[in-house]
Design a protein around this motif. Structure first.
Motif, PDB file in Angstrom:
ATOM      1  N   ASN A  32      16.306 -21.286  27.274  1.00 44.97           N
ATOM      2  CA  ASN A  32      15.594 -21.042  26.017  1.00 44.97           C
ATOM      3  C   ASN A  32      14.074 -21.139  26.141  1.00 44.97           C
ATOM      4  N   SER A  33      13.561 -21.265  27.360  1.00 44.82           N
ATOM      5  CA  SER A  33      12.119 -21.398  27.530  1.00 44.82           C
ATOM      6  C   SER A  33      11.364 -20.192  26.966  1.00 44.82           C
ATOM      7  N   GLU A  34      11.971 -19.009  26.992  1.00 45.42           N
ATOM      8  CA  GLU A  34      11.291 -17.809  26.492  1.00 45.42           C
ATOM      9  C   GLU A  34      11.104 -17.841  24.981  1.00 45.42           C
ATOM     10  N   TYR A  35      11.894 -18.669  24.268  1.00 46.73           N
ATOM     11  CA  TYR A  35      11.765 -18.738  22.820  1.00 46.73           C
ATOM     12  C   TYR A  35      10.793 -19.819  22.360  1.00 46.73           C
ATOM     13  N   LYS A  40       5.522 -22.530  17.476  1.00 44.88           N
ATOM     14  CA  LYS A  40       4.279 -22.843  16.795  1.00 44.88           C
ATOM     15  C   LYS A  40       4.259 -22.273  15.387  1.00 44.88           C
ATOM     16  N   ASP A  41       4.811 -21.071  15.220  1.00 44.72           N
ATOM     17  CA  ASP A  41       4.748 -20.380  13.936  1.00 44.72           C
ATOM     18  C   ASP A  41       6.084 -20.307  13.212  1.00 44.72           C
ATOM     19  N   PHE A 175      15.163 -17.607  13.562  1.00 43.44           N
ATOM     20  CA  PHE A 175      13.759 -17.946  13.306  1.00 43.44           C
ATOM     21  C   PHE A 175      13.518 -17.934  11.795  1.00 43.44           C
ATOM     22  N   SER A 176      12.883 -18.958  11.299  1.00 44.84           N
ATOM     23  CA  SER A 176      12.460 -18.986   9.902  1.00 44.84           C
ATOM     24  C   SER A 176      11.002 -19.381   9.849  1.00 44.84           C
ATOM     25  N   LYS A 177      10.233 -18.682   9.000  1.00 49.81           N
ATOM     26  CA  LYS A 177       8.797 -18.894   8.925  1.00 49.81           C
ATOM     27  C   LYS A 177       8.498 -20.279   8.384  1.00 49.81           C
ATOM     28  N   LYS A 178       7.562 -20.967   9.030  1.00 47.83           N
ATOM     29  CA  LYS A 178       7.133 -22.261   8.531  1.00 47.83           C
ATOM     30  C   LYS A 178       6.350 -22.069   7.240  1.00 47.83           C
TER      31      LYS A 178
END
Length: 323
Positions: A32-35, A40-41, A175-178
């Motif tokens: 999962n390093s690529e994710y 950060k976002d 992925f969900s936006k912070k």
């Protein structure tokens, strides 16, 4: 962002060179390093399952277990007892299964007992052996799986022995936006501020001010005596103690109310009985050349200012009084 779906497999050969060492078979952190660049976002959630895990066994260096002494007239329980006795007496090894999260320590999970099954490869399904066939094991995005040949029966792998650990996995990464107004994050920030100010702004004793000692990052209660520099107290001042405006060394901004009854007007703009001196030192305690300070002084309806360059003060200039 759309969820990312991925599958993968692993295949690791264990030989005598790996004896007594925990060998990492699967590391989802690496997968999962690529994710991680998105963390950060985005709030990144990993949902991974281990779908298959099996061992190819080649233990030719171990003595083959003898055939059990059974016959057709024996009961089923007696037959099974003879088979269990052979398994107990025959040479075997213990393969330990270990799991870990992130960079944490390995934790022992379970044991698989392996023997020489007749001089040829055998295949043993071991989906972390507490699951049955066609089931999956839900693991996290930081899951690690390791194995070790345990020195349990003093039967290490021999030169031609090997174990091949194989498996497959699949996962969905969402992925969900912070949110900038995230309630939990805001509550944590408020708690941090309250902790930093705890005991700093309440129950202040008399004759104190708020400030910060050099090198300390939190607001503190400082006694006025702590602000005394070159016989100059940053507060109402009276008496005949000499005061030299040219050598006053306060912090980056300071003020003094002068009430000395015409005594010791050193380097002030006029002979006065009272006044307020302000000093601004924007480059205080830096190593820059060409540092400067600015002073202003006012009394009654009169107002002066002057500047300093390279440790030399200019002349006081009286200005029109600013209401």
């Amino acid at each position: 962002m759309e969820p990312a779906r991925s599958t993968g497999n692993f295949n690791r050969r264990i030989t005598v060179a790996d004896s007594n060492n925990i060998v990492a078979i699967l590391d989802m952190n690496t997968v999962n390093s690529e994710y991680q660049i998105f963390e950060k976002d985005y709030l990144v959630k990993y949902q991974a399952v281990l779908e298959d895990l099996k061992i190819t066994v080649g233990l030719f260096g171990l003595a083959q277990a003898p055939w059990p002494d059974t016959n057709a007239l024996m009961s089923e329980s007696a037959t099974m007892a003879e088979i269990a006795k052979i398994r107990t007496q025959g040479q075997k090894i213990s393969l330990g299964l270990y799991v870990a999260a992130d960079n944490g320590p390995w934790q022992y999970e379970s044991e698989v007992v392996l023997q020489n099954q007749g001089g040829s490869e055998t295949h043993v399904p071991i989906l972390v052996p507490f699951l049955s066939s066609n089931e999956t094991l839900l693991v996290g995005g930081n899951f690690k799986l390791g194995v070790r040949v345990e020195p349990k029966w003093n039967q290490p792998l021999k030169a031609n022995d090997y174990l091949i650990i194989k498996g497959t996995w699949r996962q969905v990464v969402s992925f969900s936006k912070k949110k900038d107004d995230d309630v939990d994050a805001l509550a944590a920030r408020i708690a941090a501020i309250e902790l930093a100010l705890e005991g700093r702004l309440i129950n202040l004793p008399d004759n104190t001010v708020l400030g910060r000692n050099e090198g300390v990052g939190t607001v503190q209660v400082l006694a006025k005596a702590a602000l005394l520099e070159n016989n100059c107290l940053l507060s109402p001042r009276s008496g005949s103690t000499p005061f030299n405006a040219n050598t006053w060394l306060p912090a980056s901004f300071a003020a003094v109310l002068w009430l000395d009854n015409n005594s010791g007007h050193l380097n002030l703009p006029a002979t006065i009985t009272f006044g307020v001196l302000l000093q601004f030192d924007p480059l205080f305690k830096t190593n820059l050349t060409g540092k400067y300070r600015i002073q202003t002084f006012n009394t009654g309806n009169r107002y002066w200012d002057r500047g300093e360059f390279n440790s030399a003060w200019g002349n006081w200039q009286e200005r029109a009084y600013r209401q």
